[in-house]
Design an enzyme around this catalytic site. Structure first.
Site, PDB file in Angstrom:
ATOM      1  N   VAL A  97      81.182   6.780  48.815  1.00  0.00           N
ATOM      2  CA  VAL A  97      82.145   5.893  49.469  1.00  0.00           C
ATOM      3  C   VAL A  97      83.203   6.779  50.138  1.00  0.00           C
ATOM      4  O   VAL A  97      83.888   7.558  49.462  1.00  0.00           O
ATOM      5  CB  VAL A  97      82.813   4.932  48.461  1.00  0.00           C
ATOM      6  CG1 VAL A  97      83.834   4.049  49.168  1.00  0.00           C
ATOM      7  CG2 VAL A  97      81.762   4.071  47.761  1.00  0.00           C
ATOM      8  N   HIS A 101      88.721   9.187  46.473  1.00  0.00           N
ATOM      9  CA  HIS A 101      88.956   8.589  45.155  1.00  0.00           C
ATOM     10  C   HIS A 101      88.740   9.608  44.050  1.00  0.00           C
ATOM     11  O   HIS A 101      87.831  10.434  44.121  1.00  0.00           O
ATOM     12  CB  HIS A 101      88.047   7.375  44.921  1.00  0.00           C
ATOM     13  CG  HIS A 101      86.586   7.649  45.175  1.00  0.00           C
ATOM     14  ND1 HIS A 101      86.047   7.655  46.437  1.00  0.00           N
ATOM     15  CD2 HIS A 101      85.563   7.927  44.325  1.00  0.00           C
ATOM     16  CE1 HIS A 101      84.752   7.921  46.359  1.00  0.00           C
ATOM     17  NE2 HIS A 101      84.436   8.100  45.086  1.00  0.00           N
TER      18      HIS A 101
HETATM   19  P1  DGP Z   1      81.336   8.554  44.874  1.00  0.00           P
HETATM   20  O1  DGP Z   1      79.874   8.853  44.671  1.00  0.00           O
HETATM   21  O2  DGP Z   1      82.242   9.666  44.353  1.00  0.00           O
HETATM   22  O3  DGP Z   1      81.626   8.166  46.310  1.00  0.00           O
HETATM   23  O4  DGP Z   1      81.637   7.320  43.944  1.00  0.00           O
HETATM   24  C1  DGP Z   1      81.658   5.995  44.376  1.00  0.00           C
HETATM   25  C2  DGP Z   1      81.800   5.139  43.162  1.00  0.00           C
HETATM   26  O5  DGP Z   1      82.209   3.857  43.577  1.00  0.00           O
HETATM   27  C3  DGP Z   1      80.511   4.939  42.360  1.00  0.00           C
HETATM   28  O6  DGP Z   1      80.700   5.479  41.054  1.00  0.00           O
HETATM   29  C4  DGP Z   1      80.307   3.434  42.296  1.00  0.00           C
HETATM   30  C5  DGP Z   1      81.651   2.879  42.726  1.00  0.00           C
HETATM   31  N1  DGP Z   1      81.578   1.661  43.496  1.00  0.00           N
HETATM   32  C6  DGP Z   1      80.861   1.468  44.632  1.00  0.00           C
HETATM   33  N2  DGP Z   1      81.034   0.220  45.095  1.00  0.00           N
HETATM   34  C7  DGP Z   1      81.891  -0.387  44.238  1.00  0.00           C
HETATM   35  C8  DGP Z   1      82.459  -1.705  44.184  1.00  0.00           C
HETATM   36  O7  DGP Z   1      82.232  -2.563  45.018  1.00  0.00           O
HETATM   37  N3  DGP Z   1      83.299  -1.952  43.141  1.00  0.00           N
HETATM   38  C9  DGP Z   1      83.588  -1.019  42.185  1.00  0.00           C
HETATM   39  N4  DGP Z   1      84.426  -1.379  41.214  1.00  0.00           N
HETATM   40  N5  DGP Z   1      83.080   0.227  42.211  1.00  0.00           N
HETATM   41  C10 DGP Z   1      82.236   0.527  43.225  1.00  0.00           C
END
Ligand code: DGP
Length: 115
Positions: A97, A101
């Site tokens: 994403v 973060h």
């Molecule tokens: P990264 O691979 O570092 O970009 O981590 C993205 C994280 O975001 C992954 O662990 C799953 C989380 N994630 C993706 N979509 C959503 C969402 O819609 N809601 C929540 N709470 N987390 C999400």
């Protein structure tokens, strides 16, 4: 053409629900939808910085604030024994994403090196 909003920008704007555990003027934090540990929280700036590659000296204070929020949440979640903070950067770093973060992970034995 306007850049497409990331899923995290949509969470910030309240368009998608999330289990929000912290919110202030500069960031929000919510539980990861696909937790990799009993505690797995994401701390994100309200400012849409795509990744650490895109951070600038102007973001110095904001990045420090995010780290302190991670710390405060870790203590609030009872992670007194320790925790892991992960910042995946770019596709090669496992980032999926593209809204910067920090992952806060805890309440299980975390091994090193990571996968
Ligand atoms: P990264 O691979 O570092 O970009 O981590 C993205 C994280 O975001 C992954 O662990 C799953 C989380 N994630 C993706 N979509 C959503 C969402 O819609 N809601 C929540 N709470 N987390 C999400």
């Amino acid at each position: 053409m306007a850049e497409e909003k990331t899923i995290f920008a949509r969470i910030i704007d309240g368009e998608i629900p999330a289990d929000i555990v912290h919110s202030d003027d500069h960031c929000i934090a919510f539980r990861d939808i696909n937790p990799q540990a009993p505690v797995h929280i994401l701390v994100i700036p309200r400012k849409p910085i795509a990744s650490l590659f895109d951070a600038t000296p102007e973001d110095r204070e904001l990045l420090g604030h995010l780290m302190l929020v991670v710390r405060d949440l870790a203590l609030k979640e009872g992670l007194d024994d320790g925790f892991r903070t992960v910042l995946n950067t770019g596709a090669g770093g496992g980032q999926e994403v593209f809204h910067l973060h920090f992952h806060l992970l805890g309440k299980r034995k975390l091994t090193w090196p990571p996968g």
